[in-house]
Write an enzyme that holds these catalytic residues in place. Structure first.
Site, PDB file in Angstrom:
ATOM      1  N   GLY A  64      -9.693  -5.889  -6.699  1.00  0.00           N
ATOM      2  CA  GLY A  64     -10.135  -5.411  -8.011  1.00  0.00           C
ATOM      3  C   GLY A  64     -11.059  -6.426  -8.637  1.00  0.00           C
ATOM      4  N   ALA A  65     -11.445  -6.169  -9.884  1.00  0.00           N
ATOM      5  CA  ALA A  65     -12.352  -7.078 -10.586  1.00  0.00           C
ATOM      6  C   ALA A  65     -11.719  -8.461 -10.722  1.00  0.00           C
ATOM      7  CB  ALA A  65     -12.672  -6.506 -11.960  1.00  0.00           C
ATOM      8  N   TYR A  66     -10.390  -8.490 -10.834  1.00  0.00           N
ATOM      9  CA  TYR A  66      -9.665  -9.757 -11.059  1.00  0.00           C
ATOM     10  C   TYR A  66      -9.550 -10.585  -9.789  1.00  0.00           C
ATOM     11  CZ  TYR A  66      -6.462  -6.509  -9.006  1.00  0.00           C
ATOM     12  OH  TYR A  66      -5.933  -5.567  -8.163  1.00  0.00           O
ATOM     13  N   GLY A  67      -9.607  -9.951  -8.606  1.00  0.00           N
ATOM     14  CA  GLY A  67      -9.368 -10.688  -7.365  1.00  0.00           C
ATOM     15  C   GLY A  67      -8.779  -9.797  -6.292  1.00  0.00           C
ATOM     16  N   VAL A  69      -5.303  -8.530  -3.718  1.00  0.00           N
ATOM     17  CA  VAL A  69      -3.841  -8.381  -3.604  1.00  0.00           C
ATOM     18  C   VAL A  69      -3.478  -8.335  -2.125  1.00  0.00           C
ATOM     19  CG1 VAL A  69      -1.813  -6.994  -4.205  1.00  0.00           C
ATOM     20  CG2 VAL A  69      -3.792  -6.999  -5.726  1.00  0.00           C
ATOM     21  N   LYS A  84      -0.772 -10.966  -6.134  1.00  0.00           N
ATOM     22  CA  LYS A  84      -2.093 -10.769  -6.744  1.00  0.00           C
ATOM     23  C   LYS A  84      -2.691 -12.127  -7.062  1.00  0.00           C
ATOM     24  CE  LYS A  84      -2.553  -8.974 -11.084  1.00  0.00           C
ATOM     25  NZ  LYS A  84      -2.659  -7.897 -12.095  1.00  0.00           N
ATOM     26  N   ASP A 181      -2.044   1.733 -21.783  1.00  0.00           N
ATOM     27  CA  ASP A 181      -3.017   1.983 -20.708  1.00  0.00           C
ATOM     28  C   ASP A 181      -2.363   2.755 -19.564  1.00  0.00           C
ATOM     29  OD1 ASP A 181      -5.503   1.936 -19.508  1.00  0.00           O
ATOM     30  OD2 ASP A 181      -5.258  -0.059 -18.641  1.00  0.00           O
TER      31      ASP A 181
END
EC number: 2.7.11.24
Length: 387
Positions: A64-67, A69, A84, A181
């Site tokens: 994902g955008a964060y990194g 998994v 993650k 969310d």
């Protein structure tokens, strides 16, 4: 879940687990580091450095955008987990706060329908702390993947998923927390049809009324009061999202796939109709004026539009997709709705004993303070790594 919460007999999903990535797990290089206390994996050119208890094999399962998994095996607990990596976690203050919020929230919660944190990997060197690694319990897939797949879903599947979402939400709301969310990709599943709510990075305390500038919840599942910038939102925002998710499950396509704010509002009014003056009472004058100048829409019959959906399910969804949040059904009343009678068991729908405190958010934390708070959370899992 005991008693009323038992899954229908035929709810095991044949292909719940998505196919693993093509990269062979045996090809992932692993090197011990920091005197053998840590192990480094090279995944798609990404260095993934965790404590040495996470022995090979390790497998990338998401990006994902964060990194990235990875699924990994904790050799001490003999449990498979999803780790993650949040790369450069402190570069952006808002993102760092989200990470801290998620860690603190999930460590506070303990419920079968809320994903659990199993570990936070301490940094090898406290003074060089840039990446955060969080290990969660490992699930097979998520509701978004299931909806998009050709996995057959019976009415019982959908009913059981809805029940578990509401059961988890009852607990979350009782902790004085709004998720904010909820969407199919934030609902994790395993082949046994157990469902767990994840991603609490946007969660907020229920008594807080200031509108958040960092608010980036997915538009399609957003309640009308949020689309209209109401700052006084309540737990009802999550109930609206659940109604959208359930209809997407039944229909295999999003209920309100708006292209932007304006289109989103139009889509929901085309279905539920233009609200009456009475239903505008919770809005500010600007929002009321905006609604009044829109072309009027007549409410459509849900039963005619969705003839394949059980009438009792339609009744529950109509109560969830009510424009005025003050009139929207609560999670407790939704659990007690006739559609869920076969699953509902109030003695097996626990609440959180202590409300969650967002006190740590009241102060403007520096980067170093956020590092220290996350470091302490890591040490709570790994006291032997105290430096």
């Amino acid at each position: 879940m005991e008693g009323g919460g038992a899954p229908p007999a035929d709810t095991v999903m044949s292909d719940a687990a998505p196919a693993p990535p093509q990269m062979g797990i045996e090809n992932i290089p692993a090197v011990l580091s920091h005197g053998g206390r840590f192990i480094q994996y090279n995944i798609f050119g990404n260095i993934f450095e965790v404590t040495a208890k996470y022995k090979p094999p390790i497998m990338p399962i998401g990006k994902g955008a964060y990194g990235i998994v990875c699924s990994a095996h904790n050799s001490e607990t003999n449990e498979h987990v999803a780790v993650k990596k949040i790369a450069n976690a402190f570069d952006n203050k808002i993102d760092a706060k989200r990470t801290l919020r998620e860690i603190k929230l999930l460590r506070h919660m303990d419920h079968e329908n809320v994903v659990a944190i199993r570990d936070i990997v301490p940094p090898p060197q406290r003074e060089v702390f840039n990446d955060v690694y969080i290990a969660y319990e490992l699930m097979d897939t998520d509701l978004h993947q299931i909806i998009r797949s050709n996995q057959a879903l019976s009415e019982e599947h959908c009913q059981y998923f809805l029940y578990q979402i509401l059961r988890g939400l009852k607990y979350i709301h009782s902790a004085n927390v709004l998720h904010r969310d909820l969407k199919p990709s934030n609902l994790l599943l395993n082949a046994n049809c157990d469902l767990k709510i994840c991603d609490f990075g946007l969660a907020r305390v229920t008594s807080e009324t200031d509108f958040m500038t960092e608010y980036v919840v997915t538009r399609w599942y957003r309640a009308p009061e949020l689309l209209l910038n109401s700052s006084d939102y309540t737990a009802a925002i999550d109930v609206w999202s659940v109604g959208c998710i359930f209809m997407e499950l039944m229909d295999r396509k999003p209920l309100f796939p708006g292209r932007d704010h304006v289109h989103q509002l139009r889509l929901l009014m085309e279905l539920i109709g233009t609200p009456s003056e009475d239903d505008l009472g919770f809005l500010n004058e600007n929002a009321k004026r905006y609604i009044r100048q829109l072309p009027p829409y007549r409410r459509q019959s849900f039963q005619e539009k969705f003839p394949h959906v059980h009438p009792e399910a339609i009744d529950l969804v109509e109560k969830m997709l009510t424009f005025d949040p003050r009139k929207r059904i609560t999670v407790e009343d939704a659990l007690a709705h006739p559609y869920l009678t076969s699953l509902h068991d109030i003695s097996d729908e626990p609440v959180c004993m202590t409300p969650f405190s967002f006190d740590f958010e009241q102060h403007a934390l520096t980067e170093e303070q956020m590092k220290e708070l996350i470091y302490r959370e890591a040490l709570a899992f790994n006291p032997e790594y105290q430096q």
